[in-house]
Design an enzyme around this catalytic site. Structure first.
Site, PDB file in Angstrom:
ATOM      1  CE  LYS A 152      -3.820   0.232   2.405  1.00 15.97           C
ATOM      2  NZ  LYS A 152      -4.779   0.190   3.547  1.00 15.97           N
ATOM      3  CB  ILE A 153       2.306   3.364  -2.298  1.00 19.95           C
ATOM      4  CG1 ILE A 153       3.382   2.279  -2.126  1.00 19.95           C
ATOM      5  CG2 ILE A 153       2.953   4.735  -2.476  1.00 19.95           C
ATOM      6  CD1 ILE A 153       4.366   2.181  -3.250  1.00 19.95           C
TER       7      ILE A 153
END
Length: 236
Positions: free
Chosen positions: A90-91
């Protein structure tokens, strides 16, 4: 329960609850984030991640980078991705300073790193993200529909447009993030959204689908009576 087309992902950082959802037969993926880890009392990120992946091997699990420095985000992303083939990194769409992470997202996606782009609130952010993601690498675009609704805006038109944008690349799935109630699951399902994240409490309520409302009314009154009797109060 009648099967839904949408995928239900469990959102949390309590390993016991994650395993319970894994064994419940409804959930087909998992997500977590720094706030959830703080709430759950996680003290070691990598220990937590490795314990989760030792139990959850068949379904995707999203782990989020922690750094606010984009160059460090890259190193964290590579480390997290190396933990398992089912890991999505997750970014956030920007760091806390508002600096875009799209260049990093593009680089990692082209390297074959599965990315879950998070904290998306606008269709422009969706379009920019889809452009950055590789069509050769599975990825997730997480739109925070629940938080959008908190501002008084109906998220359904935005999610419908986001779905059309994501359809430009077959490798991308759209995720309805931060639902506020069970109804959101059915709204997302009817729109054709691919994934919705749910807390364990929302997942449990999915068993109420198509429940007879007369029966539910009676059960509610019975619950009120039981609780009032346990209080030992008297009005007269």
């Amino acid at each position: 329960m009648e099967e839904l087309a949408i995928k239900i992902f469990s959102d949390g950082a309590n390993i016991d609850e994650m395993i319970e959802d894994l064994n419940g037969g409804i959930v087909t993926g998992f997500t977590t984030n720094p706030s959830l880890m703080k709430k759950a009392g996680v003290t070691s990120y990598l220990d937590f991640a490795q314990k989760v992946l030792a139990q959850i091997k068949e379904y995707p699990v999203s782990f989020e980078v922690f750094s606010d420095d984009i160059s460090v985000m890259k190193e964290e992303a590579l480390r997290l991705s190396s933990l398992g083939d089912n890991v999505y990194v997750k970014i956030p769409i920007t760091n806390s300073k508002g600096e875009s992470t799209l260049t990093l997202i593009k680089e990692l996606s082209e390297k074959g790193i599965k990315i879950n782009v998070t904290a998306i609130f606008t269709t422009q952010q969706v379009a920019d993200t889809v452009k950055a993601l590789s069509n050769q690498t599975p990825s997730i675009v997480s739109v925070f529909a629940g938080r959008i609704a908190d501002t008084g805006i109906d998220p359904e038109p935005l999610m419908k447009e986001a779905l059309n944008i994501c359809a430009e690349k077959s490798s991308i799935e759209l995720l309805w993030a931060s639902p506020r109630e069970v109804l959101n699951v059915y709204q997302a399902n009817d729109l054709g959204v691919h994934i919705i994240t749910c807390t364990p409490s929302i997942i449990k309520k999915l068993s109420l689908r198509n429940k007879d409302l007369e029966e539910y009314s009676l059960e509610t009154v019975q619950m009120f009576l039981k609780d009032s009797q346990s209080l030992g109060f008297s009005i007269l």
